[in-house]
Each structure stands twice: as structure tokens, then as C-alpha cells.
Design a protein around this motif. Structure first.
Motif, PDB file in Angstrom:
ATOM      1  N   GLY A 170    -115.452  42.589  67.667  1.00  0.00           N
ATOM      2  CA  GLY A 170    -116.536  42.662  68.310  1.00  0.00           C
ATOM      3  C   GLY A 170    -116.713  43.993  68.851  1.00  0.00           C
ATOM      4  N   VAL A 171    -116.009  44.820  68.466  1.00  0.00           N
ATOM      5  CA  VAL A 171    -116.056  46.402  68.873  1.00  0.00           C
ATOM      6  C   VAL A 171    -117.196  46.931  67.664  1.00  0.00           C
ATOM      7  N   LEU A 172    -118.071  48.035  68.451  1.00  0.00           N
ATOM      8  CA  LEU A 172    -118.626  49.083  67.791  1.00  0.00           C
ATOM      9  C   LEU A 172    -117.936  50.109  67.516  1.00  0.00           C
ATOM     10  N   GLY A 173    -118.349  50.587  66.191  1.00  0.00           N
ATOM     11  CA  GLY A 173    -117.673  51.978  65.872  1.00  0.00           C
ATOM     12  C   GLY A 173    -118.495  53.119  65.249  1.00  0.00           C
ATOM     13  N   LEU A 174    -118.469  54.204  65.366  1.00  0.00           N
ATOM     14  CA  LEU A 174    -119.227  55.284  64.764  1.00  0.00           C
ATOM     15  C   LEU A 174    -118.428  55.897  63.838  1.00  0.00           C
ATOM     16  N   ARG A 175    -118.979  56.156  62.707  1.00  0.00           N
ATOM     17  CA  ARG A 175    -118.102  56.834  61.556  1.00  0.00           C
ATOM     18  C   ARG A 175    -119.001  57.629  60.888  1.00  0.00           C
ATOM     19  N   ASN A 176    -118.545  58.963  60.474  1.00  0.00           N
ATOM     20  CA  ASN A 176    -119.238  60.079  59.634  1.00  0.00           C
ATOM     21  C   ASN A 176    -119.658  59.521  58.180  1.00  0.00           C
ATOM     22  N   TYR A 177    -120.933  59.250  58.023  1.00  0.00           N
ATOM     23  CA  TYR A 177    -121.536  58.499  56.699  1.00  0.00           C
ATOM     24  C   TYR A 177    -121.067  59.444  55.730  1.00  0.00           C
ATOM     25  N   VAL A 178    -120.502  58.783  54.630  1.00  0.00           N
ATOM     26  CA  VAL A 178    -120.371  59.349  53.422  1.00  0.00           C
ATOM     27  C   VAL A 178    -121.097  58.636  52.330  1.00  0.00           C
ATOM     28  N   PRO A 179    -121.922  59.425  51.679  1.00  0.00           N
ATOM     29  CA  PRO A 179    -122.759  58.854  50.676  1.00  0.00           C
ATOM     30  C   PRO A 179    -122.088  58.338  49.569  1.00  0.00           C
ATOM     31  N   ARG A 180    -122.193  57.197  48.932  1.00  0.00           N
ATOM     32  CA  ARG A 180    -121.408  57.145  47.830  1.00  0.00           C
ATOM     33  C   ARG A 180    -122.137  57.520  46.502  1.00  0.00           C
ATOM     34  N   SER A 181    -121.179  58.078  45.725  1.00  0.00           N
ATOM     35  CA  SER A 181    -121.963  58.946  44.375  1.00  0.00           C
ATOM     36  C   SER A 181    -121.060  58.455  43.030  1.00  0.00           C
ATOM     37  N   LYS A 182    -121.298  58.748  42.217  1.00  0.00           N
ATOM     38  CA  LYS A 182    -120.501  58.752  41.056  1.00  0.00           C
ATOM     39  C   LYS A 182    -119.441  59.839  40.903  1.00  0.00           C
ATOM     40  N   GLU A 183    -119.808  60.907  41.293  1.00  0.00           N
ATOM     41  CA  GLU A 183    -118.794  62.082  41.448  1.00  0.00           C
ATOM     42  C   GLU A 183    -117.542  61.557  42.581  1.00  0.00           C
ATOM     43  N   LEU A 184    -118.033  60.711  43.452  1.00  0.00           N
ATOM     44  CA  LEU A 184    -116.956  60.448  44.404  1.00  0.00           C
ATOM     45  C   LEU A 184    -116.176  59.175  44.018  1.00  0.00           C
ATOM     46  N   LYS A 185    -116.647  58.178  43.176  1.00  0.00           N
ATOM     47  CA  LYS A 185    -116.031  57.269  42.731  1.00  0.00           C
ATOM     48  C   LYS A 185    -115.033  57.858  41.628  1.00  0.00           C
ATOM     49  N   ARG A 186    -115.346  58.920  40.642  1.00  0.00           N
ATOM     50  CA  ARG A 186    -114.392  59.395  39.845  1.00  0.00           C
ATOM     51  C   ARG A 186    -113.441  60.109  40.358  1.00  0.00           C
ATOM     52  N   PHE A 187    -113.942  60.683  41.488  1.00  0.00           N
ATOM     53  CA  PHE A 187    -112.481  61.546  42.254  1.00  0.00           C
ATOM     54  C   PHE A 187    -111.669  60.611  42.947  1.00  0.00           C
ATOM     55  N   GLU A 188    -112.086  59.558  43.688  1.00  0.00           N
ATOM     56  CA  GLU A 188    -111.167  58.620  44.223  1.00  0.00           C
ATOM     57  C   GLU A 188    -110.396  57.865  42.963  1.00  0.00           C
ATOM     58  N   LYS A 189    -110.830  57.687  41.873  1.00  0.00           N
ATOM     59  CA  LYS A 189    -110.223  57.090  40.669  1.00  0.00           C
ATOM     60  C   LYS A 189    -109.061  57.756  40.257  1.00  0.00           C
ATOM     61  N   ARG A 190    -109.378  59.363  40.188  1.00  0.00           N
ATOM     62  CA  ARG A 190    -108.237  60.189  39.605  1.00  0.00           C
ATOM     63  C   ARG A 190    -107.204  60.533  40.755  1.00  0.00           C
ATOM     64  N   TRP A 191    -107.857  60.593  42.239  1.00  0.00           N
ATOM     65  CA  TRP A 191    -106.971  60.684  43.357  1.00  0.00           C
ATOM     66  C   TRP A 191    -105.874  59.658  43.352  1.00  0.00           C
ATOM     67  N   LYS A 192    -106.358  58.463  43.244  1.00  0.00           N
ATOM     68  CA  LYS A 192    -105.360  57.363  43.294  1.00  0.00           C
ATOM     69  C   LYS A 192    -104.336  57.214  42.469  1.00  0.00           C
ATOM     70  N   LYS A 193    -104.700  57.695  41.114  1.00  0.00           N
ATOM     71  CA  LYS A 193    -103.797  57.632  40.083  1.00  0.00           C
ATOM     72  C   LYS A 193    -102.780  58.729  40.325  1.00  0.00           C
ATOM     73  N   LYS A 194    -103.406  59.900  40.697  1.00  0.00           N
ATOM     74  CA  LYS A 194    -102.308  61.016  41.064  1.00  0.00           C
ATOM     75  C   LYS A 194    -101.504  60.654  42.294  1.00  0.00           C
ATOM     76  N   PHE A 195    -102.038  60.063  43.291  1.00  0.00           N
ATOM     77  CA  PHE A 195    -101.139  59.785  44.377  1.00  0.00           C
ATOM     78  C   PHE A 195    -100.200  58.579  44.020  1.00  0.00           C
ATOM     79  N   LEU A 196    -100.503  57.415  43.412  1.00  0.00           N
ATOM     80  CA  LEU A 196     -99.645  56.608  42.781  1.00  0.00           C
ATOM     81  C   LEU A 196     -98.236  57.069  42.299  1.00  0.00           C
ATOM     82  N   GLN A 197     -98.463  58.206  41.275  1.00  0.00           N
ATOM     83  CA  GLN A 197     -97.729  58.856  40.718  1.00  0.00           C
ATOM     84  C   GLN A 197     -96.676  59.434  41.395  1.00  0.00           C
ATOM     85  N   ASP A 198     -96.967  59.995  42.233  1.00  0.00           N
ATOM     86  CA  ASP A 198     -96.306  60.708  43.576  1.00  0.00           C
ATOM     87  C   ASP A 198     -95.621  59.583  44.279  1.00  0.00           C
ATOM     88  N   ASN A 199     -96.467  58.509  44.769  1.00  0.00           N
ATOM     89  CA  ASN A 199     -96.057  57.656  45.944  1.00  0.00           C
ATOM     90  C   ASN A 199     -96.096  56.380  45.360  1.00  0.00           C
TER      91      ASN A 199
END
Length: 771
Positions: A170-199
Motif C-alpha cells: 500500500g505504499v506510494l513511491g516516486l520514481r524517475n521515469y525512464v521512457p522505454r525505447s528500442k535503444e534501451l531494450k537493446r542495451f539492456e540485452k547486451r548489458w545482461k549478457k555481458k554481466f552474466l559472463q562476468d557474474n
């Protein structure tokens, strides 16, 4: 502290310092062009918080924040933003970064003792999770509570485990809004792949907004370096950096692009204020309920094509599940501890017990509270949308004390409220919260009346003012002239010697006052004029008779004093009720302290009036209208109120502590009681007495202003009759006026016309009958 140290190094070395993790507003005070804050400042979200508070009409909040630079930096900005929406922060809950669970629990129990149930949490996720876990254990996450967390926790939601999430339902929270975009999705995919390789052991790792800011800040720096140094021969040493630092900060200031976090660009070394998403934590996740934008306020969607102005309406937010799994909007406060009853103070008075009466039974040691104000308060409590347990407590008012002492009792927290005949005054409202008035009031002056039968021989002249007397006499003479002109040639009553003409004409005109004129009028114009004039005289005489009767009657009961200036001039004593704010009014009227007396009951006031000012009593009493109405009801025809001056007041109201949320709800309940039939069941002391006439004064003389219309009609009728007669007569004398005999002068012709006017008009039917 680390950021300030590094910023100082960069300023001395002329090297740009870019931070993508520090959000404290305190860093904005660092006046150096070499610091770039690649995050959204914490102070930018206070407007969003105040918009939420204002949307749900909460008037008080309690910030709970960590005791370090991160926590304290936002507080001054939060104060300012909440003041703009008429909300207050009566208490701040500060928790040390290294606080134990016991210390957190003690602090939260302090917060529980307050009436306020709207909390704003500003701290890191690790400490915040502990606070919510303990708050749930001690019962602060149930129905009626409101919790709002800043982006310090919401942005790092992924760091909160499932166990802690269960404590934040029931808590309300404020978050800095990050608009979803194709560039963001591609970056998250690359970052997650790299992160899993290292961790490889961290499967569910996610990149939060700080990672996006870090990437965008690095990209901005790369663009600036490329602009300054180019893409070839990029080789820096310490001296090159120091020399090219100013060029690099200029390039960074000009950098604008669409990054992973949205539009990225520095203005005075800071990112622009962005959109905040408002989320509601439910289950193991969160539900977006709306957004806040700097230009449009609260909006349900970011499609603002149809929005034209800033809005803080809760209708622009989606459905919310509040703590305790409730959908009803919390009122934002409650009686702090179960079983506690409100302590309501009631003044103990020796007089005017019709409003408040406190009776103590010595045998049983019980106290009874009655009176109009008490009954109204009980009726108001029944109209409240929630139960209010309370107990009345008597407050003794000494002879030398004013009702301001009652206000102090509430200010110092000895009582939760005060109920009684307490006037709403501006300077009192600076320290306490008044409800809407349940009884209208005001301040008037009461003086004794004397039997003043006027034996003046010329009193008969008083009913009409001087200008009306003069006008009436002039019109009597005018009407005498008009009738003589119209009747002289055809009526024997208006002929004869000159003195007989004058006497008859004036006799006829003045005898119309009593309608005793015996002369007849023969011409139709004269008859019309006489009829109109008789109507005027009839109205005038009847008004004179009524005014004289009223004048003689009223003058039997004249006030002994007509205004305040007379009291001051004669140095008469005046009195006011003990404890009343009227004391300030008396002092403002410039009465000498030796002239001011006090009274505490109707009987005491009568005693002071009986003594008189010369014997230590008073010549006038200055008090509130309800109290003096009771006095006049018991002493009818002996005292009266002066028409001037009059003083306004806010009426009688109930007193609550400053900022009390109860005051607004009680005010609404007062309106319900006033508008309903329940007021008829409450015995109002002012309705059960035969109240004397509120004011008595000298009868005013009738003025010309009241009768000028009648005189205008009579005058116009007389003038028109004269014009008609003169025109007809001159037409009949046209042969005399227009003779072609040049030997006769104009003057002789006029004299001949006048001699003809003095002759009988033998063509008239009146003389025709005689022949």
C-alpha cells in the motif's frame, strides 16, 4: 562528503568532475563550473510529493529520513513545497544510519503518539526496509496510514527482497521515469549478457536508473572529448588536461542527446527536472497509478495533448490500494493512541450561564456541563463521520484573566480543544485553529434610557425639517396666486378691493389644510389644481400628524448618551465583560484606565448601571451582542443599544491547536448541524426571551427629500394651468395687442390688457347666469 572532496580537487586542477550517483541538493550550492551532476536532484521531487499531499487534502505530514547529508538535504525544499499547498510539518523523525532496531522502534513509537498519519520516507533501501518492517510490527501499516517513499528507495526497488516487500503493501513511491525505447531494450540485452559472463551466479540482476545515468554521462563525456580533441592523436597527459579543462566543460555544457534515461543535457551543471512516475506497491510488485510532470502536475498518462494547465486533482491518478488493503482514502490523521479521550476544556463562569454552565456536586464530586455552547458541541460530535471520545474539564477563569488564557491552554497542549462562548478574533487565530462560527456575534454599546418628556413650546415644529417648512409655505403662496389668477375674472369670491383679493386667495390656500375652504372654484383648470393640491396637503398633514405623535412618544425614552464621543468628552465610565476580547476595543477607543470597569454577570452589570458613573458605576457597557441581548431581555425599556459605532467579530467558535486536522471536520459538522433540523432541538437562550427593541433613538424630522415628488406634481399642474390661462387670455386680447394704430405705444397696450384682465369676463357662464 566524498563528492565535495573530489569536486574541490577538480576545481583546483581545472578538471571536469561528473557524478552519476550523488543526488543531494546540497551539492547545488557548490559554485564551480567543473562539477556536473549527471543525476536528477532530490529537490526536484518535492513538488511531486506536495502535489500528492494537496490532491488528497492532507494538511500535515511527518518526514522520516536518515540523519546524514543525503537525508537532510531534501528537508528545506520539502518544507517550502508543502507550505505552498497549505500543509505543515509539525514533527521530523530523524533516524541514524547505524540505528539499531530498538532505536528505530522507539522513534516510530514517538511518531505514533502524534495525530498525523501521513509519512514521507527518505532514506536508502537497506535502512528503509528495516523501518517498514518495524512499522508493520507495531501497527503503523494498517488502515488510516499513508506512506510515501522518495526515489531514494523506489529507484532501487530491485534491492529490496520479498520479505521486506511484504511490509510495504500500500505504499506510494516516486520514481524517475525512464521512457522505454528500442535503444534501451537493446542495451539492456547486451548489458545482461555481458554481466552474466562476468557474474554467472547473479541471475536476476537488473540495471537501475543510476546505471542509465552512468552510461549517458560517459557518452556525454566521450562526445565532449571528441569535440575538443578530435578522433585522432588522442593522447593526454596531466598538463594537457589542465590546459583543456575550460574547453571540455564548455563542450559538456553544449552536449544534448537522447540517452538511455531520456533527454540528456546539462543546464548550469545539472540535469533538467524530469518526469516522476507514481507507483503503488502491491503484492510482490508495483502498480503505476500516474505521473507528475513539471508543466502539467498530476496526469494519468503522459499523453498531455488535451491538458492545458497544471493540475493536482486525485482524479488524474489510478486506483490505489492503501495500507491495510483498503481502497478508501485515509483522512491522514487519527486519535493517536487507542483508549485516549480528547481533553476538552470548558470555562467556568459566574455569569451568562445560558451559554456555558459548569455545576459541581460536592456530595458525589461529579461535574455537570450544560449551556447552549455545550449542547451545540455535542450535536456536532454526533454529526462527525467517525467517533470522537472526549471528556469535558473545567477551566477556572479568575477575575483578572481573559479568555486569551484559554487559548494559551490549547497552545501549550494542556487541552486538545476548548468549548465555550469564545469569540473568533484575528490575533487569537495566529496561535490556534478556530472552527466555523456556530453563533454570529458583534460588539455593541448599551446605555440607559431616561424619561425625557419634551415640554418645549415649539416642539410642534420638529416633525418637519426646515427646508420642508419653507417649501410648504412657498407652495401655499404659489397655489394662492395660481387660484387667484384662474378665478379672478369669473369668480366674485376672488374680486373686490386688492386686500380682499390677497386675503381671500391665501385664506383659500391655507384652509385646504383642514379642508374648510368655503369659496367655490368655477374654472376647470382651477378645479384640477385644487384637487391635486388637496391630495398633497392631505398626505403632508397625515405625515405631520404621524411624525408628531412618534416624536412625542419616542422622546419619553431617550438614551442618556448618544455616541462614544460624548462618553469620552464627559469622561464617563464604561464597562466590559471579564475575559472578553472587548477589552482591546475599549482601549483602542482611548478611554482612560480609570474609566474602565468590568462585570461578570447580568446582575453585576445592572448594579454598575444603577450606581452610575459618578458613584463608581458605569454610563455605558460595551460587550458582544449575544450577551447584551440577554441583558436587554431582562431589563426591557430601561436600556438601549446605540446605532453607532458597531464593531464586527467572527462569532463564537470552538478552539483547537494550530494545524489540528479535527478543526476542518468539526467545521463541516457545524454546517450540517446548522443546516439540519437538529438546531431546533437545541435551546438557544436568545430565542426564548422577549428581546426588547434593539435600538431606540430620537425621531427624525421629515425632510423635503421624502415629498419632493408631490411638490413637483403640484407645481407642474399649477404652471400648466397658468400657461393655459395666459395663452387663452392673450389670444382673446389679440385685437388690443395687435392694433395697427401707430399712435399707441406698446406700454399702453400692455396696460390696457392688464385693465381688461381686472374686468369681469362677461362671456363666462358664471356671469351669464347672473344676467
Amino acid at each position: 562528503m566524498q563528492a565535495s572532496f573530489v569536486i574541490d580537487l577538480g576545481n583546483k586542477s581545472k578538471i571536469p568532475i561528473i557524478s552519476f550517483s550523488t543526488t543531494s541538493p546540497d551539492l547545488a550550492s557548490v559554485r564551480t563550473p567543473y562539477f556536473f551532476q549527471a543525476t536528477i536532484n532530490d529537490s526536484s521531487q518535492v513538488k511531486a510529493i506536495s502535489a500528492i499531499v494537496h490532491a488528497f487534502r492532507w494538511t500535515q505530514v511527518v518526514p522520516i529520513y536518515v540523519d546524514n547529508e543525503f537525508g537532510k538535504g531534501i528537508i528545506p525544499y520539502l518544507y517550502e513545497a508543502l507550505e505552498e499547498v497549505d500543509a505543515r510539518i509539525p514533527y521530523r523523525s530523524v533516524i541514524s544510519p547505524g540505528a539499531t532496531n530498538e532505536e528505530i522502534e522507539i522513534e516510530l513509537y514517538k511518531v505514533m503518539t502524534l495525530q498525523i498519519r501521513v509519512f514521507i520516507v527518505h532514506m536508502a533501501p537497506d535502512l528503509g526496509s528495516r523501518v517498514f518492517h518495524i512499522a508493520k510490527e507495531i501497527g503503523m501499516m494498517g488502515e488510516g496510514c499513508v506512506w510515501i517513499i522518495t526515489n531514494g528507495m523506489t529507484n532501487l526497488w530491485s534491492l529490496i527482497d520479498l520479505f521486506d516487500m511484504d511490509s510495504m503493501q500500500g505504499v506510494l513511491g516516486l520514481r524517475n521515469y525512464v521512457p522505454r525505447s528500442k535503444e534501451l531494450k537493446r542495451f539492456e540485452k547486451r548489458w545482461k549478457k555481458k554481466f552474466l559472463q562476468d557474474n554467472p551466479d547473479m541471475v536476476n540482476a537488473k540495471l537501475d536508473i543510476f546505471g542509465f545515468w552512468a552510461y549517458d554521462a560517459t557518452f556525454a563525456l566521450a562526445m565532449a572529448v571528441e569535440e575538443v580533441f578530435g578522433t585522432t592523436n588522442f593522447n593526454l597527459d596531466a598538463s594537457n588536461v589542465s590546459q583543456n579543462g575550460p574547453k571540455l566543460i564548455q563542450a559538456l555544457s553544449r552536449t544534448r542527446f537522447r540517452g538511455l534515461s531520456g533527454d540528456f543535457g546539462f543546464i548550469n551543471g545539472q540535469l533538467e527536472s524530469s518526469v516522476f512516475q507514481i507507483v503503488n506497491f502491491i503484492g510482490n510488485g508495483e502498480n503505476g497509478i500516474g505521473f507528475w510532470t513539471p508543466n502539467y502536475g498530476l496526469v494519468k498518462r503522459l499523453d498531455v495533448t488535451n491538458v492545458t494547465r497544471y493540475s493536482v486533482s486525485k482524479a488524474n491518478l489510478g486506483s490505489i490500494i492503501w495500507p491495510g488493503d483498503h481502497q478508501s482514502i485515509p483522512k491522514g490523521w487519527e486519535i493517536p493512541i487507542r483508549g485516549k479521550r480528547l481533553k476538552i476544556g470548558v470555562p467556568v463562569k459566574t455569569g451568562y450561564t445560558e451559554f456555558v454552565k459548569v455545576t459541581t456536586d460536592q456530595s458525589t464530586n461529579s461535574t455537570t456541563f450544560t449551556g447552549y455552547c455545550i449542547e451545540v458541541f455535542k450535536a456536532v460530535v454526533k454529526e462527525m463521520p467517525y467517533p470522537i471520545p472526549f471528556d469535558f474539564h473545567p477551566i477556572k477563569i479568575d477575575e483578572d484573566e481573559s479568555y486569551n488564557n484559554l487559548i494559551d491552554e490549547v497552545v501549550y497542549g494542556k487541552y486538545d480543544a476548548v468549548v465555550g462562548d469564545i469569540s473568533i478574533v484575528a490575533n487569537r487565530s495566529l496561535f490556534v485553529e478556530f472552527t466555523l462560527p456556530f453563533m454570529e456575534s458583534g460588539v455593541v454599546i448599551v446605555v440607559p434610557m431616561r424619561n425625557d418628556v419634551n415640554k418645549n413650546a415649539w416642539v410642534f415644529l420638529k416633525p418637519l425639517s426646515q427646508d420642508l417648512w419653507i417649501t410648504s409655505i412657498c407652495f401655499f403662496a404659489f397655489m394662492a396666486f395660481v387660484i387667484w389668477i384662474l378665478e379672478h375674472r369669473i369668480n366674485e369670491d376672488f374680486r373686490g378691493p386688492p386686500l380682499h383679493h390677497v386675503g381671500t386667495s391665501f385664506w383659500f390656500s391655507f384652509s385646504t389644510m383642514v379642508f374648510s375652504h368655503r369659496e367655490r372654484v368655477l374654472s376647470n383648470p382651477a378645479r384640477i389644481v385644487v384637487v391635486i393640491w388637496c391630495i398633497v396637503v392631505f398626505i403632508l398633514t397625515q405625515s405631520y400628524t404621524a411624525s408628531l405623535t412618534s416624536l412625542l412618544t419616542v422622546q419619553q425614552l431617550q438614551p442618556t448618551v448618544t455616541d462614544v464621543n460624548e462618553l469620552l468628552r464627559k469622561k464617563e465610565n464604561v464597562g466590559y465583560q471579564v475575559g472578553s476580547f472587548v477589552q482591546e476595543i475599549v482601549q483602542e477607543l482611548k478611554f482612560d484606565p480609570s474609566q474602565i470597569k468590568t462585570f461578570n454577570s447580568i446582575e453585576h452589570l445592572e448594579e454598575l448601571f444603577t450606581k452610575g458613573s459618578a458613584n463608581g458605576g458605569i454610563a455605558a457597557a460595551i460587550d458582544e451582542v449575544p450577551c447584551l441581548k440577554l441583558f436587554l431581555a431582562q431589563h426591557c425599556n430601561k436600556y438601549t443599544t446605540l446605532t453607532t459605532p458597531t464593531f464586527k467579530s467572527g462569532g463564537f467558535g470552538f478552539v483547537f491547536p494550530k494545524g489540528s486536522p479535527l478543526a476542518a471536520d468539526v467545521s463541516r459538522a457545524i454546517l450540517k448541524v446548522i443546516e439540519s433540523n437538529r438546531t431546533s432541538k437545541i435551546e438557544n437562550p436568545l430565542n426564548n426571551e422577549t428581546i426588547c427593541s434593539s435600538t431606540l433613538g430620537s425621531a427624525n424630522s421629515l425632510s423635503l427629500r421624502s415629498f419632493w415628488g408631490l411638490f413637483l406634481i403640484a407645481g407642474v399642474a399649477g404652471v400648466l394651468a397658468l400657461i393655459y390661462f395666459v395663452a387663452a387670455f392673450l389670444y382673446g386680447q389679440r385685437d388690443v395687442l395687435c392694433k395697427h394704430d401707430t399712435g399707441i405705444s406698446v406700454w399702453k397696450r400692455i396696460l390696457q390688457v392688464l385693465r381688461n384682465f381686472d374686468q369681469r369676463d362677461l362671456t363666462s357662464h358664471a356671469f351669464g347666469n347672473m344676467n
